[in-house]
Enzyme design. Structure first.
Site, mmCIF file in Angstrom:
data_model
loop_
_atom_site.group_PDB
_atom_site.id
_atom_site.type_symbol
_atom_site.label_atom_id
_atom_site.label_comp_id
_atom_site.label_asym_id
_atom_site.label_seq_id
_atom_site.Cartn_x
_atom_site.Cartn_y
_atom_site.Cartn_z
ATOM 1 N N ASP A 172 41.018 38.908 42.404
ATOM 2 C CA ASP A 172 42.286 38.323 41.947
ATOM 3 C C ASP A 172 42.772 37.320 43.002
ATOM 4 O OD1 ASP A 172 44.722 38.920 39.931
ATOM 5 O OD2 ASP A 172 45.493 38.543 41.955
ATOM 6 N N ILE A 173 43.189 36.144 42.529
ATOM 7 C CA ILE A 173 43.681 35.123 43.466
ATOM 8 C C ILE A 173 45.056 35.549 43.982
ATOM 9 C CG2 ILE A 173 44.339 32.707 43.732
ATOM 10 C CD1 ILE A 173 42.374 32.022 41.489
ATOM 11 N N ASN A 180 50.988 28.143 41.082
ATOM 12 C CA ASN A 180 51.346 27.381 39.883
ATOM 13 C C ASN A 180 52.761 26.825 39.986
ATOM 14 O OD1 ASN A 180 49.191 27.220 38.070
ATOM 15 N ND2 ASN A 180 49.458 29.343 37.435
ATOM 16 N N HIS A 185 50.812 23.507 36.740
ATOM 17 C CA HIS A 185 49.740 24.206 36.021
ATOM 18 C C HIS A 185 48.422 23.440 35.988
ATOM 19 C CE1 HIS A 185 52.964 26.900 34.647
ATOM 20 N NE2 HIS A 185 51.972 27.772 34.603
ATOM 21 N N ASP A 189 44.987 25.010 37.085
ATOM 22 C CA ASP A 189 43.736 25.040 36.306
ATOM 23 C C ASP A 189 42.560 24.600 37.176
ATOM 24 O OD1 ASP A 189 45.079 25.894 34.126
ATOM 25 O OD2 ASP A 189 44.991 24.012 33.013
ATOM 26 N N GLU A 216 44.208 34.915 36.448
ATOM 27 C CA GLU A 216 43.560 34.546 37.721
ATOM 28 C C GLU A 216 42.639 35.651 38.206
ATOM 29 O OE1 GLU A 216 46.719 35.276 37.211
ATOM 30 O OE2 GLU A 216 47.722 36.071 38.990
#
Ligand SMILES: [Mg+2]
Length: 299
Positions: A172-173, A180, A185, A189, A216
């Protein structure tokens, strides 16, 4: 350029085989089977793109072969065209009901056979493209969650049968919501695409598998990898992403983007549930987060 398609011609009459093979061999690779059993074995082992199937065969009839093909995962999706001297409408209906895509009556006109073969191969090609797309994550172009579920069940069965270790890593980031919020956004991405690529590039064995799990989060399957090896892979990925030096401004103004990883390994026994392995990896991810992020954690 598209690869040449392979057609399995099944017929016990050499003259029929010769006409079909000669008519099709300019455009396709041809394999021949002379009875039902040989046809089924060949289809399983060599995965032709299409089968031209005679009904009157010396061992089992073509309808039975078609039933066998349609009942097996490995051969179910191979299109079958019956080529037969039976010219009754009921026979044609039987063939189509069994899952054949087309029915050609003998004596056949070669250009008609060619046109029908070409149509079916075109259709198969398009269907495969769609099926492939349905398994890909649109943003990152790596496998999606649906693909993961299919792959995970396959790997689980393999590990259970062979009594080999199976490992899952969930990545997980860190602080992605803040990323974001700060960069927008579109940049978010791009960040997901970069991380997806870095993970893919870090996996070196052909059977290693990564999918976007959602948002994420990414999930990695490492078959035949014990806990120590899996931790090494997880750490290589974590450090690799840190060393990309993707600028973040959270939690401090001069941070780099980092990830946390939860790892779990099992040699699955009868009665074990594969969801438990995922849950364990997820718990360990939570643990990595609560210990301060930018780390991997195992049970
Ligand atoms: Mg025959």
């Amino acid at each position: 350029m598209q690869q040449r398609s392979n057609i399995l011609v099944v017929d016990d009459e050499p003259s029929n085989v010769q006409i079909l093979a000669e008519g099709l061999s300019d455009d396709y690779d041809i394999t021949v089977a002379k009875n039902g059993l040989e046809a089924f074995n060949n289809a399983q082992n060599f995965q032709p793109d299409l089968i031209l199937l005679d009904v009157g065969l010396p061992d089992v009839d073509g309808y039975e072969v078609c039933k066998l093909l349609k009942n097996h995962d490995a051969t179910r999706d191979i299109p079958v065209i019956f080529v037969t001297a039976r010219d009754d409408d009921d026979d044609e209906l039987t063939g189509l009901t069994l899952g054949a895509v087309d029915y050609v009556r003998k004596p056949f006109c070669m250009s008609l056979v060619k046109a029908r073969v070409s149509n079916q191969l075109e259709l198969r090609h398009k269907t495969q493209l769609l099926a492939d797309l349905a398994m890909l994550d649109g943003l990152t172009a790596i496998p999606n969650r649906r693909h993961f579920e299919v792959e995970f069940e396959k790997s689980w069965r393999f590990a259970q049968r062979k009594q080999r270790p199976l490992s899952i890593a969930i990545l997980d980031i860190d602080y992605f919501k803040q990323y974001n919020d700060i960069f927008g956004h579109l940049q978010g991405d791009k960040c997901l695409q970069t991380v997806a690529k870095k993970i893919s590039d870090s996996l070196v064995r052909p059977m290693d598998f990564v999918a976007r799990y959602g948002g994420e989060e990414f999930v990695i399957i490492l078959l035949d990898s014990d806990l120590d090896s899996t931790i090494k892979v997880a750490e290589k990925i974590r450090k690799g992403i840190e060393s990309l030096c993707l600028k973040h401004e959270y939690p401090t103004s001069n941070s780099w983007l980092t990830v946390s990883i939860g790892v779990a390994t099992i040699v699955p026994q009868q009665g074990d549930n594969h969801k438990e392995l995922l849950l364990q990896a997820d718990k360990n991810l939570y643990h990595a987060k609560s210990m301060g992020r930018n780390r991997s954690a195992q049970a």
